[in-house]
Design a protein around this motif. Structure first.
Motif, PDB file in Angstrom:
ATOM      1  N   LEU A  66       0.860  -1.094   0.062  1.00 55.91           N
ATOM      2  CA  LEU A  66       0.046  -0.055  -0.020  1.00 55.91           C
ATOM      3  C   LEU A  66       0.993   1.265   0.173  1.00 55.91           C
ATOM      4  N   TYR A  67       0.964   1.866  -1.283  1.00 57.87           N
ATOM      5  CA  TYR A  67       1.706   3.262  -1.319  1.00 57.87           C
ATOM      6  C   TYR A  67       0.934   4.288  -1.402  1.00 57.87           C
ATOM      7  N   LEU A  68       1.037   5.276  -0.171  1.00 57.15           N
ATOM      8  CA  LEU A  68       0.175   6.273  -0.309  1.00 57.15           C
ATOM      9  C   LEU A  68       1.095   7.667   0.177  1.00 57.15           C
ATOM     10  N   SER A  69       2.181   7.652   0.065  1.00 59.75           N
ATOM     11  CA  SER A  69       3.333   8.486   0.142  1.00 59.75           C
ATOM     12  C   SER A  69       2.995   9.869  -0.680  1.00 59.75           C
ATOM     13  N   ASN A  99      -1.459  -9.928   5.131  1.00 59.80           N
ATOM     14  CA  ASN A  99      -0.516  -9.966   4.203  1.00 59.80           C
ATOM     15  C   ASN A  99       0.117  -8.830   4.051  1.00 59.80           C
ATOM     16  N   LEU A 100      -0.068  -7.538   4.577  1.00 60.23           N
ATOM     17  CA  LEU A 100       0.491  -6.386   4.205  1.00 60.23           C
ATOM     18  C   LEU A 100       2.083  -6.477   4.524  1.00 60.23           C
ATOM     19  N   GLU A 101       2.868  -6.362   3.466  1.00 59.50           N
ATOM     20  CA  GLU A 101       4.171  -6.480   3.672  1.00 59.50           C
ATOM     21  C   GLU A 101       4.664  -4.695   3.506  1.00 59.50           C
ATOM     22  N   VAL A 102       4.214  -4.052   3.086  1.00 58.82           N
ATOM     23  CA  VAL A 102       4.766  -2.749   2.618  1.00 58.82           C
ATOM     24  C   VAL A 102       3.506  -1.682   2.929  1.00 58.82           C
ATOM     25  N   LEU A 103       3.909  -0.562   3.965  1.00 53.07           N
ATOM     26  CA  LEU A 103       3.034   0.510   3.996  1.00 53.07           C
ATOM     27  C   LEU A 103       3.903   1.872   3.913  1.00 53.07           C
ATOM     28  N   ASP A 104       3.759   2.405   2.854  1.00 53.44           N
ATOM     29  CA  ASP A 104       4.455   3.575   2.740  1.00 53.44           C
ATOM     30  C   ASP A 104       3.606   4.715   2.973  1.00 53.44           C
ATOM     31  N   ILE A 105       3.735   5.588   3.908  1.00 61.31           N
ATOM     32  CA  ILE A 105       2.901   6.781   3.992  1.00 61.31           C
ATOM     33  C   ILE A 105       3.684   8.200   4.545  1.00 61.31           C
ATOM     34  N   GLN A 106       4.873   8.092   4.191  1.00 59.76           N
ATOM     35  CA  GLN A 106       5.633   9.023   4.328  1.00 59.76           C
ATOM     36  C   GLN A 106       5.251  10.413   3.472  1.00 59.76           C
ATOM     37  N   ASN A 107       5.659  11.486   4.057  1.00 60.04           N
ATOM     38  CA  ASN A 107       5.370  12.889   3.219  1.00 60.04           C
ATOM     39  C   ASN A 107       3.656  12.996   3.378  1.00 60.04           C
ATOM     40  N   ASN A 108       3.062  12.779   4.433  1.00 59.16           N
ATOM     41  CA  ASN A 108       1.641  13.040   4.530  1.00 59.16           C
ATOM     42  C   ASN A 108       1.663  14.152   5.746  1.00 59.16           C
ATOM     43  N   SER A 109       0.447  14.420   6.490  1.00 61.88           N
ATOM     44  CA  SER A 109       0.394  15.158   7.681  1.00 61.88           C
ATOM     45  C   SER A 109      -0.497  14.275   8.531  1.00 61.88           C
ATOM     46  N   GLY A 141      -0.625  -3.899  17.216  1.00 68.82           N
ATOM     47  CA  GLY A 141      -0.934  -5.022  16.218  1.00 68.82           C
ATOM     48  C   GLY A 141       0.127  -4.728  15.000  1.00 68.82           C
ATOM     49  N   MET A 142       0.509  -3.592  14.900  1.00 67.27           N
ATOM     50  CA  MET A 142       0.807  -3.331  13.518  1.00 67.27           C
ATOM     51  C   MET A 142       2.458  -3.299  13.685  1.00 67.27           C
ATOM     52  N   PRO A 143       3.196  -4.279  12.889  1.00 65.58           N
ATOM     53  CA  PRO A 143       4.531  -4.337  13.084  1.00 65.58           C
ATOM     54  C   PRO A 143       5.363  -3.167  12.448  1.00 65.58           C
ATOM     55  N   LEU A 144       6.242  -2.783  13.294  1.00 63.59           N
ATOM     56  CA  LEU A 144       7.135  -1.749  12.587  1.00 63.59           C
ATOM     57  C   LEU A 144       7.625  -1.939  11.264  1.00 63.59           C
ATOM     58  N   PHE A 145       8.203  -3.302  10.938  1.00 60.54           N
ATOM     59  CA  PHE A 145       8.872  -3.436   9.757  1.00 60.54           C
ATOM     60  C   PHE A 145       7.927  -3.286   8.469  1.00 60.54           C
ATOM     61  N   LEU A 146       6.637  -2.826   8.610  1.00 57.12           N
ATOM     62  CA  LEU A 146       5.812  -2.722   7.461  1.00 57.12           C
ATOM     63  C   LEU A 146       6.008  -1.315   6.825  1.00 57.12           C
ATOM     64  N   PHE A 147       6.532  -0.549   7.803  1.00 54.31           N
ATOM     65  CA  PHE A 147       6.804   1.052   7.178  1.00 54.31           C
ATOM     66  C   PHE A 147       8.048   1.067   6.171  1.00 54.31           C
ATOM     67  N   HIS A 148       7.691   1.525   5.183  1.00 56.40           N
ATOM     68  CA  HIS A 148       8.599   1.412   3.865  1.00 56.40           C
ATOM     69  C   HIS A 148       9.794   2.458   4.163  1.00 56.40           C
ATOM     70  N   TYR A 149      10.970   1.745   3.976  1.00 56.07           N
ATOM     71  CA  TYR A 149      12.362   2.363   4.284  1.00 56.07           C
ATOM     72  C   TYR A 149      12.452   3.409   5.067  1.00 56.07           C
ATOM     73  N   SER A 150      12.448   4.843   4.763  1.00 56.35           N
ATOM     74  CA  SER A 150      12.650   5.957   5.284  1.00 56.35           C
ATOM     75  C   SER A 150      11.789   5.975   6.358  1.00 56.35           C
ATOM     76  N   ILE A 151      10.484   5.537   6.591  1.00 50.83           N
ATOM     77  CA  ILE A 151       9.885   5.882   7.815  1.00 50.83           C
ATOM     78  C   ILE A 151       9.777   4.850   8.795  1.00 50.83           C
ATOM     79  N   VAL A 152      10.891   3.912   8.801  1.00 50.49           N
ATOM     80  CA  VAL A 152      10.735   2.676   9.785  1.00 50.49           C
ATOM     81  C   VAL A 152      11.057   3.491  11.136  1.00 50.49           C
TER      82      VAL A 152
END
Length: 125
Positions: free
Chosen positions: A62-65, A82-92, A100-111
């Protein structure tokens, strides 16, 4: 206005990134139960991330950056097994990471919630 397309329920990938889209994410996207990947990054989308996206049981990416989303990260996203990538950077976005949401989901720079100038408030409480 959501366009009705026959057999849309079998859609596996929704790639609409980099299209200058404006407005809110329609809550009806949460009914695309076969969806594996959703890319809406680098648009001009606003509002909150819909709770209904938590219904996408087969979603892996899920890419929402780089939009203008505000509010919290919906707790329903933690229900997507099944969620492996959650990219939400550059939002407000604000608030905490849903329980229950593992931190490894967050895409690269928002780990560690380094969000290129935008703040995820109280993210590690």
């Amino acid at each position: 206005m959501l366009i009705q397309i026959p057999l849309l329920f079998i859609l596996l990938v929704l790639q609409l990134g980099y299209n200058q889209l404006e407005g809110k994410i329609p809550k009806e996207l949460g009914s695309l139960r076969q969806l594996n990947a959703m890319s809406l990054q680098h648009n001009k989308l606003t509002g909150q991330i819909p709770l209904t996206l938590g219904n996408l049981e087969k979603l892996r990416m899920l890419y929402l950056s780089s939009n203008n989303f505000n509010g919290i990260i919906p707790a329903t996203l933690a229900d997507i097994a099944n969620l492996e990538v959650l990219d939400i950077q550059n939002n407000s976005l604000s608030g905490t990471v849903p329980s229950g949401m593992p931190l490894f989901l967050f895409h690269y720079s928002i780990v560690f919630f380094y969000t290129f100038g935008r703040t995820l408030i109280n993210s590690l409480k």
